[in-house]
Design an enzyme around this catalytic site. Structure first.
Site, PDB file in Angstrom:
ATOM      1  N   HIS A 125      10.011   2.072  -9.663  1.00 54.31           N
ATOM      2  CA  HIS A 125       9.076   0.977  -9.422  1.00 54.31           C
ATOM      3  C   HIS A 125       7.791   1.241 -10.199  1.00 54.31           C
ATOM      4  O   HIS A 125       7.161   2.283 -10.035  1.00 54.31           O
ATOM      5  CB  HIS A 125       8.786   0.902  -7.919  1.00 54.31           C
ATOM      6  CG  HIS A 125       8.003  -0.303  -7.505  1.00 54.31           C
ATOM      7  ND1 HIS A 125       8.611  -1.507  -7.203  1.00 54.31           N
ATOM      8  CD2 HIS A 125       6.686  -0.497  -7.328  1.00 54.31           C
ATOM      9  CE1 HIS A 125       7.695  -2.376  -6.854  1.00 54.31           C
ATOM     10  NE2 HIS A 125       6.504  -1.791  -6.932  1.00 54.31           N
ATOM     11  N   ASP A 150       4.118  -0.193 -10.833  1.00 53.65           N
ATOM     12  CA  ASP A 150       3.043  -1.116 -10.446  1.00 53.65           C
ATOM     13  C   ASP A 150       2.076  -1.320 -11.599  1.00 53.65           C
ATOM     14  O   ASP A 150       1.348  -0.403 -11.988  1.00 53.65           O
ATOM     15  CB  ASP A 150       2.279  -0.566  -9.233  1.00 53.65           C
ATOM     16  CG  ASP A 150       3.011  -0.813  -7.924  1.00 53.65           C
ATOM     17  OD1 ASP A 150       3.632  -1.886  -7.779  1.00 53.65           O
ATOM     18  OD2 ASP A 150       2.956   0.059  -7.040  1.00 53.65           O
ATOM     19  N   HIS A 157       6.525  -4.387 -11.622  1.00 51.60           N
ATOM     20  CA  HIS A 157       5.922  -5.204 -10.566  1.00 51.60           C
ATOM     21  C   HIS A 157       4.552  -5.656 -11.066  1.00 51.60           C
ATOM     22  O   HIS A 157       3.607  -4.878 -11.107  1.00 51.60           O
ATOM     23  CB  HIS A 157       5.811  -4.371  -9.284  1.00 51.60           C
ATOM     24  CG  HIS A 157       5.187  -5.096  -8.143  1.00 51.60           C
ATOM     25  ND1 HIS A 157       4.782  -4.451  -6.992  1.00 51.60           N
ATOM     26  CD2 HIS A 157       4.906  -6.416  -7.944  1.00 51.60           C
ATOM     27  CE1 HIS A 157       4.264  -5.333  -6.152  1.00 51.60           C
ATOM     28  NE2 HIS A 157       4.328  -6.532  -6.727  1.00 51.60           N
ATOM     29  N   GLY A 185      -2.481  -4.583  -2.493  1.00 53.70           N
ATOM     30  CA  GLY A 185      -3.723  -4.047  -3.030  1.00 53.70           C
ATOM     31  C   GLY A 185      -4.645  -3.349  -2.059  1.00 53.70           C
ATOM     32  O   GLY A 185      -5.711  -2.890  -2.459  1.00 53.70           O
ATOM     33  N   ALA A 214      -4.791  -0.234   0.649  1.00 47.32           N
ATOM     34  CA  ALA A 214      -4.108   0.943   1.190  1.00 47.32           C
ATOM     35  C   ALA A 214      -4.360   1.084   2.684  1.00 47.32           C
ATOM     36  O   ALA A 214      -5.364   0.597   3.214  1.00 47.32           O
ATOM     37  CB  ALA A 214      -4.584   2.202   0.464  1.00 47.32           C
ATOM     38  N   GLY A 215      -3.443   1.767   3.359  1.00 46.15           N
ATOM     39  CA  GLY A 215      -3.635   2.134   4.748  1.00 46.15           C
ATOM     40  C   GLY A 215      -3.407   1.031   5.771  1.00 46.15           C
ATOM     41  O   GLY A 215      -3.833   1.159   6.918  1.00 46.15           O
ATOM     42  N   ASP A 232       8.235  -3.774   0.260  1.00 45.29           N
ATOM     43  CA  ASP A 232       7.220  -2.967  -0.411  1.00 45.29           C
ATOM     44  C   ASP A 232       5.945  -2.943   0.430  1.00 45.29           C
ATOM     45  O   ASP A 232       5.452  -3.990   0.860  1.00 45.29           O
ATOM     46  CB  ASP A 232       6.929  -3.572  -1.794  1.00 45.29           C
ATOM     47  CG  ASP A 232       5.976  -2.729  -2.626  1.00 45.29           C
ATOM     48  OD1 ASP A 232       5.565  -1.648  -2.176  1.00 45.29           O
ATOM     49  OD2 ASP A 232       5.644  -3.165  -3.749  1.00 45.29           O
ATOM     50  N   GLY A 233       5.415  -1.723   0.667  1.00 49.01           N
ATOM     51  CA  GLY A 233       4.134  -1.583   1.358  1.00 49.01           C
ATOM     52  C   GLY A 233       4.195  -0.725   2.602  1.00 49.01           C
ATOM     53  O   GLY A 233       5.021  -0.962   3.474  1.00 49.01           O
ATOM     54  N   SER A 234       3.335   0.289   2.689  1.00 48.13           N
ATOM     55  CA  SER A 234       3.197   1.142   3.891  1.00 48.13           C
ATOM     56  C   SER A 234       4.528   1.676   4.390  1.00 48.13           C
ATOM     57  O   SER A 234       4.777   1.753   5.599  1.00 48.13           O
ATOM     58  CB  SER A 234       2.481   0.369   5.008  1.00 48.13           C
ATOM     59  OG  SER A 234       1.151   0.081   4.655  1.00 48.13           O
ATOM     60  N   GLY A 264       6.073   4.965  -1.625  1.00 48.54           N
ATOM     61  CA  GLY A 264       4.766   5.395  -2.092  1.00 48.54           C
ATOM     62  C   GLY A 264       4.441   6.773  -1.548  1.00 48.54           C
ATOM     63  O   GLY A 264       5.315   7.478  -1.026  1.00 48.54           O
TER      64      GLY A 264
END
Length: 227
Positions: free
Chosen positions: A34, A36, A67, A144, A146-147, A177-179, A199
């Site tokens: 992937h 980014d 992506h 975009g 984080a956390g 996608d994400g966390s 990630g």
């Protein structure tokens, strides 16, 4: 045959001081790489670019997914294709006015077309061009930032997409996608996701050694999917 959850590590997260080793390891273990690509505009952070993919392409065999987290993805399509992207994945809200032109351009360059959707983006907006797609990426957090906590309503979005895929006789992949981390794999798998993007929390933060980190990540996934 039991469905396997596929892994797409985010390559910008590789340790620059151990980069060659990590790339070689991930190339031998991941299903997708992937990439980014960010412009500091669509999202307020920066990623890597087509030149990064071009350098990777010389050393890997695993398909790369570009992506495009950028405001004007149309300007990057040719460069990504030339750099060796197998998939090119812009965001829905950035191609609303020329979706068919953009996706057909990706296909004309010999790449597979993907689409990425932020949590608030309606599925109905992609229904008419689903036949052009090889992958739909469902962002399970806002792109975009984080956390964030996973937005659990996205599981229902994935379930709907699975049903549409069946009803329309299509075979595109569904990616989340994400966390990503332990506790998320099982509900995503049960909802019907095929691919998860890995990630730092999911992989690199597990251990400084990429082999050990991968082993821990796989153990977490297998433990959840066996329950």
């Amino acid at each position: 045959m039991e469905r396997k959850l596929l892994f797409a590590p985010s390559m910008r997260c590789c340790d620059l001081f151990d980069f060659e080793r990590q790339v070689k390891f991930l190339d031998g273990h991941a299903d997708f790489l992937h990439i980014d690509i960010k412009d500091g505009n669509y999202v307020k952070t920066f990623g890597v670019g087509p030149d990064f993919m071009a350098a990777l392409k010389k050393a890997i065999t695993t398909p790369m997914d570009a992506h495009l987290m950028i405001q004007h993805p149309q300007e990057y399509i040719e460069a990504c294709a030339k750099a060796g992207a197998s998939y090119i994945t812009p965001h829905t809200d950035c191609i609303e006015s020329d979706a068919f032109v953009t996706l057909n351009k990706i296909l004309s360059l010999g790449c597979k077309a993907g689409i990425a959707m932020n949590p608030a983006a309606p599925l109905e907006g992609i229904r008419y061009y689903l036949p052009l797609l090889s992958k739909v990426t469902i962002m399970i957090v806002d792109a975009g930032y984080a956390g964030q906590k996973v937005i659990t309503q996205m599981y229902d979005k994935i379930r709907t997409l699975v049903q549409w895929r069946k009803d329309m006789g299509l075979d595109f992949l569904i990616e989340a996608d994400g966390s990503m981390n332990a506790g998320v794999y099982a509900p995503l798998y049960e909802a019907g996701a095929d691919v998860v993007v890995l990630g730092p929390p999911a992989l690199w933060n597990k251990d400084p050694d990429i082999e050990k980190a991968w082993e821990i990540m796989e153990g977490e996934v297998n433990a959840e999917l066996k329950d």
